[in-house]
Design an enzyme around this catalytic site. Structure first.
Site, mmCIF file in Angstrom:
data_model
loop_
_atom_site.group_PDB
_atom_site.id
_atom_site.type_symbol
_atom_site.label_atom_id
_atom_site.label_comp_id
_atom_site.label_asym_id
_atom_site.label_seq_id
_atom_site.Cartn_x
_atom_site.Cartn_y
_atom_site.Cartn_z
ATOM 1 C CB THR A 19 -0.942 0.043 1.228
ATOM 2 O OG1 THR A 19 -0.127 0.094 2.411
ATOM 3 C CG2 THR A 19 -1.881 -1.129 1.285
ATOM 4 C CD1 TRP A 20 5.230 4.223 0.086
ATOM 5 C CD2 TRP A 20 6.767 3.020 -0.989
ATOM 6 N NE1 TRP A 20 6.413 4.918 0.135
ATOM 7 C CE2 TRP A 20 7.384 4.206 -0.525
ATOM 8 C CE3 TRP A 20 7.547 2.097 -1.701
ATOM 9 C CZ2 TRP A 20 8.720 4.507 -0.748
ATOM 10 C CZ3 TRP A 20 8.880 2.393 -1.917
ATOM 11 C CH2 TRP A 20 9.459 3.582 -1.449
ATOM 12 C CG ASP A 48 3.680 -4.233 3.911
ATOM 13 O OD1 ASP A 48 4.185 -4.696 4.958
ATOM 14 O OD2 ASP A 48 4.174 -3.291 3.274
ATOM 15 C CE1 TYR A 53 6.074 2.318 3.095
ATOM 16 C CE2 TYR A 53 4.206 0.829 3.126
ATOM 17 C CZ TYR A 53 5.572 1.046 3.037
ATOM 18 O OH TYR A 53 6.430 -0.016 2.889
ATOM 19 C CD GLN A 163 7.707 -5.622 3.914
ATOM 20 O OE1 GLN A 163 7.745 -4.483 3.468
ATOM 21 N NE2 GLN A 163 6.675 -6.068 4.609
ATOM 22 C CE1 TYR A 191 11.889 -2.902 -0.897
ATOM 23 C CE2 TYR A 191 12.087 -3.971 1.229
ATOM 24 C CZ TYR A 191 12.587 -3.107 0.263
ATOM 25 O OH TYR A 191 13.777 -2.463 0.467
HETATM 26 P P1 NAP Z 1 5.522 -3.020 -6.645
HETATM 27 O O1 NAP Z 1 4.448 -3.699 -5.915
HETATM 28 O O2 NAP Z 1 6.612 -3.838 -7.244
HETATM 29 O O3 NAP Z 1 4.912 -2.132 -7.828
HETATM 30 C C1 NAP Z 1 3.886 -1.208 -7.596
HETATM 31 C C2 NAP Z 1 3.698 -0.364 -8.862
HETATM 32 O O4 NAP Z 1 3.354 -1.208 -9.963
HETATM 33 C C3 NAP Z 1 2.591 0.647 -8.738
HETATM 34 O O5 NAP Z 1 2.987 1.794 -9.447
HETATM 35 C C4 NAP Z 1 1.406 -0.019 -9.439
HETATM 36 O O6 NAP Z 1 0.595 0.969 -10.020
HETATM 37 C C5 NAP Z 1 2.081 -0.841 -10.503
HETATM 38 N N1 NAP Z 1 1.378 -2.101 -10.814
HETATM 39 C C6 NAP Z 1 0.910 -3.029 -9.959
HETATM 40 N N2 NAP Z 1 0.408 -4.080 -10.615
HETATM 41 C C7 NAP Z 1 0.553 -3.797 -11.931
HETATM 42 C C8 NAP Z 1 0.231 -4.495 -13.124
HETATM 43 N N3 NAP Z 1 -0.351 -5.686 -13.095
HETATM 44 N N4 NAP Z 1 0.528 -3.911 -14.318
HETATM 45 C C9 NAP Z 1 1.118 -2.694 -14.377
HETATM 46 N N5 NAP Z 1 1.451 -1.985 -13.270
HETATM 47 C C10 NAP Z 1 1.177 -2.547 -12.065
HETATM 48 O O7 NAP Z 1 6.257 -1.901 -5.750
HETATM 49 P P2 NAP Z 1 6.135 -1.357 -4.282
HETATM 50 O O8 NAP Z 1 4.864 -0.656 -4.069
HETATM 51 O O9 NAP Z 1 7.400 -0.633 -4.014
HETATM 52 O O10 NAP Z 1 6.215 -2.679 -3.369
HETATM 53 C C11 NAP Z 1 5.078 -3.364 -2.898
HETATM 54 C C12 NAP Z 1 4.834 -3.080 -1.442
HETATM 55 O O11 NAP Z 1 5.937 -3.498 -0.644
HETATM 56 C C13 NAP Z 1 4.701 -1.594 -1.111
HETATM 57 O O12 NAP Z 1 3.481 -1.049 -1.544
HETATM 58 C C14 NAP Z 1 4.921 -1.635 0.370
HETATM 59 O O13 NAP Z 1 3.750 -2.101 1.034
HETATM 60 C C15 NAP Z 1 6.059 -2.649 0.476
HETATM 61 N N6 NAP Z 1 7.411 -2.037 0.456
HETATM 62 C C16 NAP Z 1 8.200 -2.171 1.572
HETATM 63 C C17 NAP Z 1 9.466 -1.596 1.600
HETATM 64 C C18 NAP Z 1 10.309 -1.744 2.834
HETATM 65 O O14 NAP Z 1 11.320 -1.036 2.955
HETATM 66 N N7 NAP Z 1 9.981 -2.634 3.731
HETATM 67 C C19 NAP Z 1 9.960 -0.890 0.502
HETATM 68 C C20 NAP Z 1 9.153 -0.803 -0.637
HETATM 69 C C21 NAP Z 1 7.897 -1.388 -0.643
HETATM 70 P P3 NAP Z 1 -1.015 1.001 -9.783
HETATM 71 O O15 NAP Z 1 -1.226 1.135 -8.301
HETATM 72 O O16 NAP Z 1 -1.420 2.199 -10.568
HETATM 73 O O17 NAP Z 1 -1.530 -0.289 -10.353
#
Ligand code: NAP
Length: 277
Positions: A19-20, A48, A53, A163, A191
């Protein structure tokens, strides 16, 4: 739904929702809430978030999305390192609980290692656990030497996850950290599983996906789901893309397909510093 077993035996879904950046754009709010609710309907029970965030906006959005459905959800949130003192973590947790509209967080993580000693953070997390405010605790972005340090302190071995940044294009943890965690039955929460959508433009992945009858996002997620002890938490605020991502569960990559992906995205050949986003 594939699931992953936490060290204490509790099972959680291997595909959850990140949900970032959610909750930050008022124009996107209704669709984001509808997406999280659809995710719950489709079995993505793990959500998550983090106090970081949107400085609480993501947690508040989730609170609205899960109102009346709390018991369906396995809620993960994270404390900032600078709030991870004994008293700081208690105050941060209270704020997160209020925004999430709940009396408990299922899994509460130290977002990354800061300057507060791990011993003190673990003591604070254990106190929250005794009070029933969190059910499990864990860490994020801890490398192998951090994990070894954690293992040497009281309560350090009780962590329910680390994570980490993990996807086809970020395989460094496979060299030493992932096997170390596996030996100790600590699941990895992967992530940025589609590398924040950058992976989806990789020409080799695009071609592989076309030939496999999948989308690039489905291949990237199915690859993670094929790994033992790995939970993937893709983020989307769009119902259509959520359905696409859930579609990864319908595909099991064959050994031949996994070998072809190893050629496109080679595993590490030596130790690498832990990458993070
Ligand atoms: P991600 O899940 O790899 O990618 C998210 C991005 O991809 C968003 O811009 C989303 O846009 C797009 N997207 C999602 N599904 C898609 C699809 N089927 N086709 C095209 N685009 C798609 O990146 P993330 O948000 O960095 O990582 C996931 C989660 O991990 C975060 O939200 C957070 O909860 C967690 N996280 C944790 C850390 C940490 O330090 N612990 C760091 C980074 C992330 P739309 O929303 O417009 O679909």
């Amino acid at each position: 739904m594939n699931d992953v077993t936490l060290p204490d035996g509790e099972r959680v879904p291997a595909l959850g929702m990140g949900t970032w950046n959610m909750g930050e754009d008022p124009a996107a709010r209704a669709e984001e809430i509808a997406t999280l609710r659809l995710g719950l309907d489709l079995g993505l029970r793990l959500i998550d978030t983090a106090e970081m965030y949107g400085e609480g906006l993501s947690e508040s959005l989730i609170g609205e999305a899960i109102a009346g459905r709390r018991d369906e959800v396995f809620l993960v949130s994270k404390v900032y390192p600078h709030n991870a003192s004994r008293r700081g973590v208690a105050a941060a947790c209270e704020r997160s609980l209020r925004r999430l509209g709940t009396d408990r967080i299922d899994l509460y993580l130290l977002h990354w290692r800061g300057s507060i000693p791990l011993e003190e953070t673990v003591q604070g997390l254990q106190a929250l656990q005794r009070e029933g405010k969190i059910r499990h605790y864990g860490v994020s972005n801890l490398d192998l030497s951090d994990m070894r340090a954690l293992w040497s302190i009281p309560g350090g071995t009780q962590v329910a996850t680390n994570q980490l940044l993990y996807n086809l294009s970020r395989r460094g943890i496979e060299w030493d950290l992932l096997p170390w965690l596996r030996e100790r039955h600590v699941p990895v929460m992967a992530y940025s599983p589609i590398e924040q959508a950058r992976l989806l433009r990789h020409p080799g992945l695009v071609q592989f996906a076309r030939e496999a009858g999948m989308t690039p996002a489905q291949v990237a997620l199915a690859w993670l789901l094929a790994r033992d002890g790995v939970i993937a938490i893709p983020k989307t605020g769009n119902r259509q893309r959520l359905r696409e991502n859930v579609g990864a569960l319908a595909h099991t990559l064959t050994p031949g397909q996994l070998a072809a992906l190893d050629v496109l995205f080679p595993p590490p050949r030596g130790p690498r510093p832990l990458e993070m986003l």
